[in-house]
Structures are given as structure tokens and as C-alpha cells.
Design a protein around this motif. Structure first.
Motif: not given
Length: 931
Positions: A728-735
Motif C-alpha cells: 500500500e505504498t501506492v496512493p489510492a488514486e493511482l492504484r
């Protein structure tokens, strides 16, 4: 893929239960699978509040929604009392609870060296009382270290490092003693450094082999309890102990010798009672302890090799020295001498895991007489285990046995044994204190051809139970599943998973990621992993592979120095210390307890290892600057992914930026997992701190390594994209965009093949399982070109390799590297998933396969809540699904929203829930269904 709507009707699936004939017709629910600390009728436990558990099965196929509303546990000091329903030790009375696992004993304090008997019954949802379960038992060992009175004994041999072979002959030890009366109960407890076998009046006790399980002998020795009541008699008796060098001479264990000699040693104590069921206050009428009164003599057996890297060796038997009477009262005293006493500083604790056993028999399929006069035997499969080989020749002839994984090589990794012919001219080589690994056996020195039908082999492993069956319409999937399981079984010997059974036998933390969920989805491994976590607690604080350490100390000049730092640092293997690794290797101490908790609902394993987790994360904190983990350790201490395709040609330099990225993301994954652990345990402060650390680190990693043009991170590899997403290093909006980049990396750049190694492949498959991307996993598993499992099959593999490449010298063809698909077959294809810890609620989900050739799957999983069964088949555009949900469990059924299910026949038993992510969702009560 376009589907036409399919209408399927719901009806009851009739299941035949053969056991019904023997049961009262009124009984609707049965109990089975009773365990104590995950074990069946364990002997010698040292847990004062052992946890008891059972499973439920329906005895009436017409019933739905069966539950356990209450239970009653009775524990008694004798079977006679238990038969009368008298729990003189503990009667829980009726407890209103649906809990069937992890129920801690809560009766009178248990006494050491006693056997307790227990059973359980339940009330179902209609308040109907079940029949009592079968009677089970557990035997206690010792709760107070002061109760261990046996002295450490051995002979006067000492291992001399540096040679090609061990210079120690495995010693015999014996003690003759007289019992003045017949005993009603006699147990002996044996702890050894090095393997042991126990004999009473000439009879080997028990079916266990290679005892005890592997343990960090700088700190601990594990004892095994043996019931010898039926073997001792009034009058003269003899107890014999046969010791094998094995782990007693293992390098890391004598770097910190702790007053322990480089020789096998043993401590034992036996207690003899008049009564079959002695009371709490009854004292033994006689005892037997290891002490200076015992005698010793060299046996005809010795270790070949030195229990070292690529020289684990085998065994040599000198039949000229054979003495079949050595462990009999009538045996000669010639050549026997007093034992030596030793004083190692070791914690003595119980072996709380299944013993090693000789299991699956392996029959050779062919034999070749070679031009040099040798004979080459083909066992048909690569395996780690024991062999039995008849031999003949002139007295003094040496018959040699060389084992190989490769058809082109006579010996791999120096695995070899030998037999020296005795006076009779005939004999049989049998393993005792070592095991071989390979497919081909070359026999040298025979003057006449051996009979193929008399040569035997066996798989040797820890005797855990199977949990799963699986089969599908795709032959490659079946091959991969079978070979993953076979490989796992060959690697799980001694209460931990080795990387390979021939070259190293190390318990790597990184490799454990590739095997642990596969293991838990296919076998019953609660005790196994509980024991392995104790090993990790034992090794914490010890320097790993290479120095250049973290607090200003001078870089160390040698490998595996064993220096103690007494902080949270971890070596990369347990209980074995050896080997290289990185943060994901030590990080298994956070991940594995969490996986066990999810799988078995075991909160205790989180509690027992919580400080271990905290210490590890605190150590990592000392290597963090500006929220980023920095490079630490020596050359082999900061590995990220390992053994990806063509890795050896590219160079696995752990100083590369992509390795720094992977390890930083893994630290975030550790922190988020630890946060969940803290929340379960109610440690809110720790949970908040770890959440903040993880978020700060993730933000720093994203800013440094994100590639906005491609929506990738670092080098854009599968390992790093999966690690970024899983942590969950990736921001939610970029997942979603990063997931699309991962999909393109698989399907376009790598043309559907996997391109990751041990750790990277493991996190990739875990992520894809989590994201329900069964289609991508199936695509990678379906490939028969390099690299992949299908490529292994088409290149005559019988076990899973260490590397994707076959012909690189020095690597193993039986290895833990790529076993991570094993969990997906059950969770993905069979669709059996946990909805709550311990499978108290389950999810049964139609796999997201897209347009594939897979047409049917049938599987079962005998998990903590009972046996779940699924069968699905698609033909002529119609889906057929059959499933069984065990009593006391509910299931959430998820099928594609393009399917239509009519539930009018069973209203009240099935509840339709809101659609979810392209799936129709239904809640099912326990029972058997056919859609």
C-alpha cells in the motif's frame, strides 16, 4: 468475454456418509479431529494451559444451518473416570459458545509426567446434545526446569573440523537396571544434541526417526516423551541410546559452543509408577537418569561428510563391527567404557511438533549396468529420504552409493553413503542418522547385479497431516499442484522448511514467504509453524551473514561469526543462522505469525512473537534516514528479490536502486502487518505509531521512485510493482493505473511469462490472489516456455527447481524457490477463502478466469472449521456448482453477475446480498448445495 445469462436451479446435494450406520439415528452432528496444541494425543507437552480443539461434521445431509451453541469439555486423570463423565481435573460444564478451536485448558493445575484424558460434546442450534467425541489424551512433560534431573552424557570422541568426513563414530550408550515390581506406567524423556534412537530391551521405541527436530543448539535442546510401559518388566532391563553426530557438529552451533562439546550428547530421565494413572501426589517407585553410571561404545555407523555446505554427506556402515546384542541384557560387556559427563548451558523444552517419519514409499523404475561395472538406479522422482539397499561381496569390500539430482552427474552436492561388508558376505544398507537427496543412485563395488525389486526408498518428513484435495481439467495445472506439494513435503523435515535438502538445509526467512501460505492451504501446520517461530525467537540478536554493522562496530572479517549484538537484528535463517538474505528474510517474523493467525485464528502466536516483531522493527528503525531504509550490512545482508530469470547472468547486486526500493516497500509491508497485529492485541499506541511510520515511509518512497509517465516504480519490474501495491505504498488514486502497468508488464513485455524470483514472485502471486486476478496467475502458470513451471515439466522435472534455469551448475533441482502457486489452487481455482480468521466464516468464489480452457475443478479443504468442498464445472455455456459448508460455519458465495440463481426452494437458508465488484453475492448457512 461475453456470457449469455445462465439460469441454474438450487437443490440439495446428497452426500453419502458411511459412518451413519454406527451412530444413533437421533444424532445430527458429529465431532472429529480433536487436537491439543494442534497435535493429536501429544506426549510430553510443557504447556500448562494447553489449547484444545475439535471440528464438526453433519450427520444428516438434509439439514442446513447447523451450529454449535454450547460445548462441554471433560478432562480426567483416568479413562475410567472419563467414561463415567467425571472430570476430576476439569469439567467446563456447559459453556455457551460457538468456539471450537484455541480453547485454553482451565482446570486444576496440571502435574508433570502425567497422562490426561479428555472428550467433548456440544449442543446444536436446537439444543440437542451430540454424542461424546472419541477419547483423546495428552501427556505432560515438565513445567519447572528444576524437574529435569538427567545429566548430559556422551563418549570421549570430538569432531575435528576441516576434514572431508566426520571423524566421530556414532556412539552407543546403555544402562542396565532392575525393577523390583511390574510398573503400571513408565515414561522416559530424552533430549539430545544430535539425533538419537531409543531402545528398551532390544526394541526400538516408536516410529519416529531423525529425532529430535532441528533446534538452535546454542540455546536449546528439545526432549521427546516415550511410553515404555509395555517394554519394561519386573527384574533386569536395559535401556540403550544410539546417538548420531548430525546437528551436534553443525558449524554455527559450535561457534558459540556454550560449554557444549563437538560431539553428540544426551540427557534423559525415566519414571516408573505402580499405578497406570498415578495421582497428583503419587511418587514413582523407581527412576532412571542419565549419569556417570552409563556405559558407551562406538557403533558401526558414522556420518560421511561434515554437515556443512555442499557436504551434508550420508552414512557409512561397517558391518564388521555389527553387534545385534548391544542393547540386550545378555549383551557382552567387552569394549564398553564409562560415559563422559558434560555441562552445556541449554534450555530443555518439549518437542511440541510432530515427529519425523519415514512415509511415502518410492519404488525405483529402472536399473542400468554401466561400462565401469557400477549400477545406476532410477527412482523415477527426485526425493529427500531414506533408502534400503541389499548388498553382497567379500568381507572388507566397500560398497559405495552416490546420489544425484542430474542424470548427467554421478553425484550432486557430495551426497553419498557406503557399506563395508562383514563376515557373512551379505548385508543391507539402511539410513539411520542422515538422509539422501536425488533421483539417481549409482552403486559401486558390487560383483553381482542388485535386484531392483529389493531396492527401496521413502520420503522422510515431519509427520503433519494433509488438509486438501485438488484436481482440475487442466493437466499442467494438476502437474504444478502435485509437484509443488511433493517438493514442499521433501523440504519440511525437522519442524521447519529448508531451502534445499542436499546443499544447505537452511531455514531461510525469505524462502518461507514462498512456502508458508502454500503449506497452510494444503496441510495442517499449526504446530509446525508455532515451533518454527520459537526458533526465530531463539536466534534473534545474532549477527547475520556478513558484518559491517550498524552501531559503529568494525566490519567483521569472516562469514557466520555468530557474534551477539543483543538487539532486534536477525540472521537470515532459523534455527540455522547460516546464509544471506535481506529485510524480507528477517521480516518473516512479522508476516508468518500474521498468516498463522489469519489461517487458524491463533491469537496466541501473535502474543508470543509480539516482542520479537517489535525488536525487529526497532532494529530496522536504526537503519532509516529521512523515512527511507538505507543499505546496511555486508554483501549478503540486503538482498531484495532473488533468483529472477537470468539473474545470475545479470548479477544480483544488492546495491542496485531497485533493491533499495523493494526493501523499503517490504519494510512498509512489515509495518502495516505489525499494525494489524497490534490492533488484534489491543495495543493501540503501537498500532498508531506503526501506521504513522508506514504512511511516512510510503510517501517518501513514492516521491523518490514513482515514474508518472508510465505509472510504475523504480525499474518497473513485476517484483517492484507488486511490492509497491501489496505494501500500500501506492496512493489510492493511482492504484488502478499501477495495476494496469503490472498487467501490461506480464502480458505484453513478458508475453505472459513470470519474470520474478523467490521473494518477488511470492508477493506478486499474493497480490494477484488478493486482487482476484486469477486470469493473470493462470496465464503465467500455463506457459511452457522459459521461464515457468511448464518449462520445468517439459524439461523432465519431478520437483520444483531452485532457479528458472535448469542447467546452471551448483543449483538445486529440489528447492523452495517457486512453491508460491500452491495456495492459489485452493484459494483461487477452488475458490475457498477465509472470510474471518480461522475460517469461522468462509468465502466460496467462482474464479475470475476469463476465456480459458479450464472447464472443471473439484477440491476439498479440511480447515480449522471443518471440511469445505467445492466442485464447479462449465459445459455448453452452463455453470454447475456443488459445495459443502461445514456445520457452525457460514459461507459467502460469490458468482459472476452474469449468472442467475433461483433461490426460492431454500428461502431462509440463502440470503441474497448486494452485488459486489462484478459478482452476485449470497450468504449460505451450513449444508450441502448444488447449483
Amino acid at each position: 468475454m461475453n456470457h449469455k445469462p445462465v439460469t441454474v436451479l438450487l437443490s440439495v446435494l446428497v452426500i453419502s456418509l458411511n459412518c451413519l450406520a454406527n451412530l444413533n439415528k437421533k444424532e445430527e452432528i458429529g465431532l472429529y479431529g480433536l487436537t491439543c496444541e494442534y497435535l493429536t494425543n501429544p506426549k510430553g507437552i510443557d504447556e500448562q494451559q494447553p489449547r484444545l480443539g475439535w471440528k464438526l461434521r453433519s450427520l444428516n445431509e438434509k439439514l442446513y444451518g447447523q451450529t454449535q451453541e454450547a460445548y462441554r469439555l471433560i478432562v480426567a486423570s483416568s479413562q475410567e473416570l472419563l467414561q463415567k463423565n467425571k472430570g476430576d481435573v476439569w469439567d467446563s460444564k456447559w459453556v455457551n459458545s460457538s468456539q471450537t478451536q484455541q480453547i485454553a485448558y482451565n482446570g486444576h493445575p496440571l502435574s508433570s509426567d502425567r497422562t490426561y484424558y479428555w472428550k467433548v460434546c456440544i449442543k446444536d442450534e436446537r439444543s440437542q446434545v451430540s454424542a461424546w467425541s472419541d477419547v483423546n489424551s495428552f501427556t505432560t512433560g515438565f513445567f519447572d526446569p528444576k524437574e529435569w534431573k538427567g545429566q548430559w552424557i556422551g563418549d570421549d570422541q570430538r569432531f575435528t573440523p576441516g576434514g572431508a568426513d566426520c571423524n566421530i563414530w556414532d556412539p552407543w550408550l546403555k544402562k542396565t537396571f532392575t525393577l523390583k515390581e511390574q510398573t503400571g506406567r513408565a515414561f522416559i524423556y530424552v533430549a539430545s544434541v544430535g539425533y538419537h534412537e531409543l531402545y528398551v530391551n532390544g526394541v526400538k521405541v516408536g516410529d519416529g526417526i531423525l529425532a529430535p527436530v532441528v533446534t538452535d543448539h546454542t540455546k536449546r535442546a528439545r526432549y521427546i516423551a516415550y511410553d515404555i510401559t509395555a517394554l519394561v518388566r519386573k527384574g533386569k532391563n536395559i535401556i540403550g541410546l544410539w546417538l548420531g553426530a548430525s546437528w551436534s557438529i553443525f558449524g554455527p552451533y559450535h561457534l558459540e559452543a556454550n560449554n557444549r562439546p563437538l560431539t553428540p550428547v544426551v540427557s534423559a530421565q525415566a519414571f516408573f509408577y505402580k499405578s497406570k494413572n498415578p495421582s497428583k501426589t503419587d511418587l514413582p517407585f523407581d527412576t532412571l537418569l542419565t549419569n556417570q553410571e552409563w556405559k558407551t561404545k562406538k557403533s558401526p555407523n558414522k556420518l560421511l561428510g561434515v554437515w556443512d555446505f555442499s557436504n551434508m554427506g550420508g552414512e557409512q556402515w561397517d558391518d564388521r563391527k555389527a553387534d545385534s546384542n548391544w542393547n540386550l541384557v545378555t549383551g557382552a560387556e567387552e569394549g564398553w567404557k564409562p560415559v563422559e559427563l558434560y555441562h552445556p548451558k541449554l534450555v530443555v523444552s518439549a518437542q511440541m511438533v510432530e515427529e519425523n517419519r519415514r512415509l511415502t514409499p518410492i519404488k525405483p523404475i529402472g536399473i542400468e549396468h554401466r561400462p565401469d561395472g557400477s549400477y545406476r538406479v532410477d527412482f523415477g522422482t527426485n526425493f529427500a529420504g531414506w533408502t534400503e539397499i541389499p548388498v553382497s561381496g567379500q568381507p572388507g569390500d566397500t560398497i559405495r552409493f552416490n546420489f544425484s539430482e542430474r542424470k548427467s552427474m554421478e553425484t550432486t552436492f557430495n551426497i553419498r553413503s557406503s557399506f563395508i561388508i562383514g563376515a557373512t558376505g551379505k548385508g543391507v544398507f539402511r539410513n539411520r542418522f542422515n538422509y539422501s537427496s536425488g533421483r539417481w543412485l549409482t552403486i559401486k563395488g558390487l560383483k553381482e547385479a542388485p535386484r531392483l525389486d529389493l531396492i527401496k526408498g521413502w520420503l522422510v518428513r515431519t509427520n503433519y497431516k494433509n488438509a486438501t484435495t485438488f484436481e482440475c481439467s487442466d493437466t499442467l495445472m494438476n502437474w504444478i499442484y502435485d509437484k509443488v506439494r511433493w517438493t514442499f513435503e521433501n523440504l519440511s523435515l525437522g519442524g521447519y522448511v529448508v531451502d534445499c535438502p542436499q546443499r544447505e538445509r537452511m531455514g531461510y526467512g525469505g524462502d518461507a514467504h514462498a512456502t508458508s501460505e502454500t503449506g497452510m492451504y494444503n496441510y495442517q501446520l499449526g504446530a509446525f509453524y508455532t515451533k518454527w517461530m520459537q526458533d526465530w525467537r531463539d536466534v534473534q540478536g545474532t549477527e547475520p551473514m556478513v558484518g559491517n554493522m550498524y552501531d559503529g562496530r568494525t566490519a567483521r572479517k569472516t562469514v557466520t561469526s555468530g557474534r551477539l549484538f543483543n538487539n532486534g537484528i536477525l540472521p537470515h535463517t532459523a534455527p540455522t543462522y547460516w546464509g544471506g538474505g535481506g529485510p524480507a528474510w528477517g521480516g518473516i517474523v512479522v508476516s508468518l505469525p500474521w498468516y498463522v493467525y489469519e489461517h487458524y485464528g491463533d491469537k496466541k502466536i501473535l502474543e508470543e512473537n509480539y516482542q520479537l516483531m517489535k525488536n525487529w522493527l526497532s532494529f530496522l528503525d536504526t537503519q532509516v534516514e529521512d523515512n527511507m531504509l538505507k543499505r546496511f550490512g555486508g554483501q549478503w545482508d540486503f538482498l531484495g528479490d532473488w533468483l529472477w530469470p537470468n539473474a545470475t547472468a545479470e548479477g544480483m547486486n544488492n546495491d542496485k536502486p531497485q533493491t533499495l526500493f523493494f526493501n523499503n516497500c517490504y519494510r512498509v509491508y512489515n509495518l502495516r502487518t505489525a499494525q494489524r497485529v497490534a490492533q488484534v492485541l489491543g495495543n493501540d499506541k503501537d498500532a498508531l505509531n506503526w501506521e504513522r511510520e508506514a504512511d511516512s515511509a510510503a510517501d517518501a518512497i513514492h516521491k523518490k521512485f514513482f515514474n508518472p509517465a508510465t505509472h510504475t516504480y523504480s525499474d518497473g519490474s513485476l517484483a517492484n510493482l507488486a511490492m509497491a501495491l501489496l505494501s500500500e505504498t501506492v496512493p489510492a488514486e493511482l492504484r488502478a493505473k499501477v495495476m494496469k502497468a503490472l498487467e501490461d508488464e506480464i502480458l505484453i513485455k513478458n508475453k505472459g511469462n513470470i519474470s520474478a524470483g523467490i521473494t518477488g514472485g511470492t508477493v506478486l502471486f499474493k497480490l494477484l490472489r488478493q486482487e482476484l486476478r486469477d486470469d493473470l496467475i493462470f496465464t503465467m502458470l500455463s506457459k511452457t516456455t522459459y521461464p515457468g513451471w511448464g518449462y520445468m515439466r517439459d524439461n523432465d522435472a519431478t520437483t520444483i527447481w531452485e532457479m528458472w534455469e535448469k542447467d546452471l551448475p551448483g543449483h538445486s533441482l529440489l528447492h523452495s524457490s517457486f512453491l508460491f502457486p500452491g495456495a492459489w489452487f485452493i484459494e483461487g481455482l477452488a475458490g475457498i477463502k477465509k472470510n474471518d480468521p480461522g475460517f469461522s466464516s468462509i468465502i466460496i468464489q467462482q474464479p475470475n478466469m476469463g476465456n480459458t480452457r479450464l472447464s472443471w475443478v473439484r477440491a476439498s479443504y479440511d480447515g480449522p472449521s471443518g471440511r469445505v468442498e467445492t466442485r464447479w464445472k462449465r459445459s455448453a455455456g452452463q455453470l454447475q456448482l456443488k459445495l459443502t459448508v461445514p456445520p457452525n460455519t457460514t459461507a459467502v458465495l460469490k458468482v459472476s453477475d452474469q449468472e442467475h440463481i433461483l433461490i426460492s426452494e431454500l428461502k431462509g437458508r440463502i440470503q441474497e446480498l448486494p452485488n459486489e465488484g462484478g459478482y452476485r453475492v449470497y450468504e449460505l448457512q451450513s449444508g450441502s448445495y448444488s447449483f
